[in-house]
Design a protein around this motif. Sequence first.
Motif, PDB file in Angstrom:
ATOM      1  N   LEU A 191       0.853  -1.186   0.000  1.00 36.09           N
ATOM      2  CA  LEU A 191       0.000   0.000   0.000  1.00 36.09           C
ATOM      3  C   LEU A 191       0.887   1.234   0.000  1.00 36.09           C
ATOM      4  O   LEU A 191       1.792   1.355   0.818  1.00 36.09           O
ATOM      5  N   GLN A 192       0.623   2.126  -0.953  1.00 35.20           N
ATOM      6  CA  GLN A 192       1.383   3.369  -1.047  1.00 35.20           C
ATOM      7  C   GLN A 192       0.430   4.526  -1.298  1.00 35.20           C
ATOM      8  O   GLN A 192      -0.461   4.443  -2.146  1.00 35.20           O
ATOM      9  N   ARG A 193       0.607   5.627  -0.537  1.00 34.04           N
ATOM     10  CA  ARG A 193      -0.156   6.846  -0.829  1.00 34.04           C
ATOM     11  C   ARG A 193       0.620   7.641  -1.866  1.00 34.04           C
ATOM     12  O   ARG A 193       1.777   7.984  -1.647  1.00 34.04           O
ATOM     13  N   VAL A 194      -0.035   7.946  -2.969  1.00 34.39           N
ATOM     14  CA  VAL A 194       0.666   8.574  -4.094  1.00 34.39           C
ATOM     15  C   VAL A 194       0.273  10.026  -4.309  1.00 34.39           C
ATOM     16  O   VAL A 194       0.943  10.739  -5.066  1.00 34.39           O
ATOM     17  N   ALA A 195      -0.796  10.495  -3.663  1.00 30.04           N
ATOM     18  CA  ALA A 195      -1.197  11.891  -3.830  1.00 30.04           C
ATOM     19  C   ALA A 195      -2.118  12.305  -2.697  1.00 30.04           C
ATOM     20  O   ALA A 195      -2.836  11.482  -2.124  1.00 30.04           O
ATOM     21  N   ILE A 196      -2.080  13.599  -2.383  1.00 28.83           N
ATOM     22  CA  ILE A 196      -3.044  14.231  -1.484  1.00 28.83           C
ATOM     23  C   ILE A 196      -3.548  15.463  -2.201  1.00 28.83           C
ATOM     24  O   ILE A 196      -2.764  16.332  -2.595  1.00 28.83           O
ATOM     25  N   GLY A 197      -4.863  15.561  -2.374  1.00 30.95           N
ATOM     26  CA  GLY A 197      -5.397  16.628  -3.203  1.00 30.95           C
ATOM     27  C   GLY A 197      -4.859  16.479  -4.610  1.00 30.95           C
ATOM     28  O   GLY A 197      -4.899  15.403  -5.204  1.00 30.95           O
ATOM     29  N   GLU A 198      -4.302  17.563  -5.145  1.00 29.24           N
ATOM     30  CA  GLU A 198      -3.719  17.536  -6.482  1.00 29.24           C
ATOM     31  C   GLU A 198      -2.201  17.427  -6.436  1.00 29.24           C
ATOM     32  O   GLU A 198      -1.537  17.559  -7.480  1.00 29.24           O
ATOM     33  N   LEU A 199      -1.635  17.192  -5.257  1.00 28.55           N
ATOM     34  CA  LEU A 199      -0.187  17.145  -5.099  1.00 28.55           C
ATOM     35  C   LEU A 199       0.291  15.704  -5.042  1.00 28.55           C
ATOM     36  O   LEU A 199      -0.214  14.899  -4.267  1.00 28.55           O
ATOM     37  N   GLY A 200       1.293  15.395  -5.873  1.00 30.54           N
ATOM     38  CA  GLY A 200       1.865  14.060  -5.891  1.00 30.54           C
ATOM     39  C   GLY A 200       3.258  14.032  -5.301  1.00 30.54           C
ATOM     40  O   GLY A 200       3.784  15.047  -4.838  1.00 30.54           O
ATOM     41  N   LEU A 201       3.883  12.867  -5.359  1.00 34.00           N
ATOM     42  CA  LEU A 201       5.200  12.673  -4.766  1.00 34.00           C
ATOM     43  C   LEU A 201       6.339  13.224  -5.618  1.00 34.00           C
ATOM     44  O   LEU A 201       7.484  13.270  -5.172  1.00 34.00           O
ATOM     45  N   ASP A 202       6.067  13.598  -6.840  1.00 28.91           N
ATOM     46  CA  ASP A 202       7.110  14.058  -7.759  1.00 28.91           C
ATOM     47  C   ASP A 202       8.157  12.948  -7.903  1.00 28.91           C
ATOM     48  O   ASP A 202       7.826  11.799  -8.070  1.00 28.91           O
ATOM     49  N   ASP A 203       9.417  13.323  -7.800  1.00 25.29           N
ATOM     50  CA  ASP A 203      10.502  12.356  -7.972  1.00 25.29           C
ATOM     51  C   ASP A 203      11.178  12.004  -6.651  1.00 25.29           C
ATOM     52  O   ASP A 203      12.314  11.516  -6.642  1.00 25.29           O
ATOM     53  N   LEU A 204      10.514  12.256  -5.529  1.00 31.07           N
ATOM     54  CA  LEU A 204      11.122  11.945  -4.243  1.00 31.07           C
ATOM     55  C   LEU A 204      11.269  10.435  -4.082  1.00 31.07           C
ATOM     56  O   LEU A 204      10.316   9.680  -4.247  1.00 31.07           O
ATOM     57  N   ALA A 205      12.470  10.001  -3.751  1.00 34.81           N
ATOM     58  CA  ALA A 205      12.712   8.588  -3.472  1.00 34.81           C
ATOM     59  C   ALA A 205      12.341   8.299  -2.025  1.00 34.81           C
ATOM     60  O   ALA A 205      12.253   9.212  -1.191  1.00 34.81           O
ATOM     61  N   PRO A 206      12.101   7.032  -1.677  1.00 33.18           N
ATOM     62  CA  PRO A 206      11.791   6.705  -0.277  1.00 33.18           C
ATOM     63  C   PRO A 206      12.849   7.260   0.674  1.00 33.18           C
ATOM     64  O   PRO A 206      14.049   7.086   0.462  1.00 33.18           O
ATOM     65  N   GLY A 207      12.369   7.963   1.704  1.00 30.78           N
ATOM     66  CA  GLY A 207      13.263   8.572   2.676  1.00 30.78           C
ATOM     67  C   GLY A 207      13.608  10.016   2.385  1.00 30.78           C
ATOM     68  O   GLY A 207      14.119  10.722   3.260  1.00 30.78           O
ATOM     69  N   GLN A 208      13.333  10.484   1.169  1.00 28.47           N
ATOM     70  CA  GLN A 208      13.624  11.871   0.828  1.00 28.47           C
ATOM     71  C   GLN A 208      12.468  12.787   1.226  1.00 28.47           C
ATOM     72  O   GLN A 208      11.316  12.349   1.338  1.00 28.47           O
ATOM     73  N   TRP A 209      12.757  14.079   1.388  1.00 31.89           N
ATOM     74  CA  TRP A 209      11.752  15.056   1.769  1.00 31.89           C
ATOM     75  C   TRP A 209      12.177  16.421   1.238  1.00 31.89           C
ATOM     76  O   TRP A 209      13.329  16.628   0.862  1.00 31.89           O
ATOM     77  N   ARG A 210      11.231  17.337   1.220  1.00 33.66           N
ATOM     78  CA  ARG A 210      11.526  18.717   0.835  1.00 33.66           C
ATOM     79  C   ARG A 210      10.504  19.634   1.480  1.00 33.66           C
ATOM     80  O   ARG A 210       9.415  19.203   1.891  1.00 33.66           O
ATOM     81  N   ALA A 211      10.861  20.906   1.590  1.00 29.24           N
ATOM     82  CA  ALA A 211       9.917  21.908   2.087  1.00 29.24           C
ATOM     83  C   ALA A 211       8.848  22.154   1.030  1.00 29.24           C
ATOM     84  O   ALA A 211       9.126  22.174  -0.172  1.00 29.24           O
ATOM     85  N   MET A 212       7.615  22.327   1.489  1.00 22.98           N
ATOM     86  CA  MET A 212       6.513  22.620   0.579  1.00 22.98           C
ATOM     87  C   MET A 212       6.452  24.111   0.284  1.00 22.98           C
ATOM     88  O   MET A 212       6.752  24.945   1.140  1.00 22.98           O
ATOM     89  N   THR A 213       6.051  24.422  -0.928  1.00 27.82           N
ATOM     90  CA  THR A 213       5.843  25.806  -1.339  1.00 27.82           C
ATOM     91  C   THR A 213       4.377  26.176  -1.176  1.00 27.82           C
ATOM     92  O   THR A 213       3.520  25.317  -0.944  1.00 27.82           O
ATOM     93  N   ARG A 214       4.072  27.449  -1.326  1.00 24.35           N
ATOM     94  CA  ARG A 214       2.674  27.878  -1.309  1.00 24.35           C
ATOM     95  C   ARG A 214       1.889  27.192  -2.427  1.00 24.35           C
ATOM     96  O   ARG A 214       0.727  26.804  -2.238  1.00 24.35           O
ATOM     97  N   GLU A 215       2.512  26.995  -3.570  1.00 24.59           N
ATOM     98  CA  GLU A 215       1.840  26.304  -4.669  1.00 24.59           C
ATOM     99  C   GLU A 215       1.502  24.870  -4.277  1.00 24.59           C
ATOM    100  O   GLU A 215       0.423  24.360  -4.605  1.00 24.59           O
TER     101      GLU A 215
END
Length: 238
Positions: free
Chosen positions: A201-225
């Motif tokens: 089981l994998q969550r692939v999106a919330i709302g209209e936002l997806g995981l992009d190219d983040l690999a497992p364990g990676q993260w980034r700050a979210m933008t206003r967009e």
Amino acid sequence: MKLVKLIANLGYGSRREVAWMFREGRVTDSDGDVLYADDKLPQERIRIDGEPLDPPSGLALLMHKPVGYTCSRKDAGRLVYDLLPPRYRRREPALSTVGRLDRDTSGMLLLTDDGALLHRIIAPKSHVTKLYEVTLAEDLKGDEGELFASGSLMLDSETTPLAPAVLHVLGPRHARLAVTEGRYHQVRRMFAATGNRVETLQRVAIGELGLDDLAPGQWRAMTREDIDKVIGPAAAPG
């Protein structure tokens, strides 16, 4: 806010430890000039050991949670907070996960120190869609989509039926499921109600936002967009 308190609230150390950073000349401005604890300047111009400060409160992060990590601060074993710099666990206000993924579920996880944003995303009346991709132990029977969309499916130990959900069949044992609720182990229990079992089981999106190219364990700050893609621009706080 005094610089010592500001930097301590970002998790760089206790106020006493941050005070020592000033004494050691580790806190400078963007031009490299040493700062003193009573100096006043914008956060974006402050450096510690030559590096910009972490973002201020109001931070939101997008993480690709790997299998085997728990959305908790206290459980034994590997925690999602272990994937962040250690100082992120000491921030005030504290970072919290926006909802949870269980240990055996991977994918999209949001974290924030903004209580209003967290509530806006998880509140039932917000109807924010969460999209999951599943592989199953048995072939789909063919009637799962109609059942999930009916709004009449009642899970064991629940007193109200589930809101309608949308099933996208990708293969005999492979599907995507879009839900607008966040009940305990909901996706696994939905397929269990049909006599099947979720293997991955994998969550692939919330709302209209997806995981992009983040690999497992990676993260980034979210933008206003990014935030707008989750809750919609009209609803975004601030």
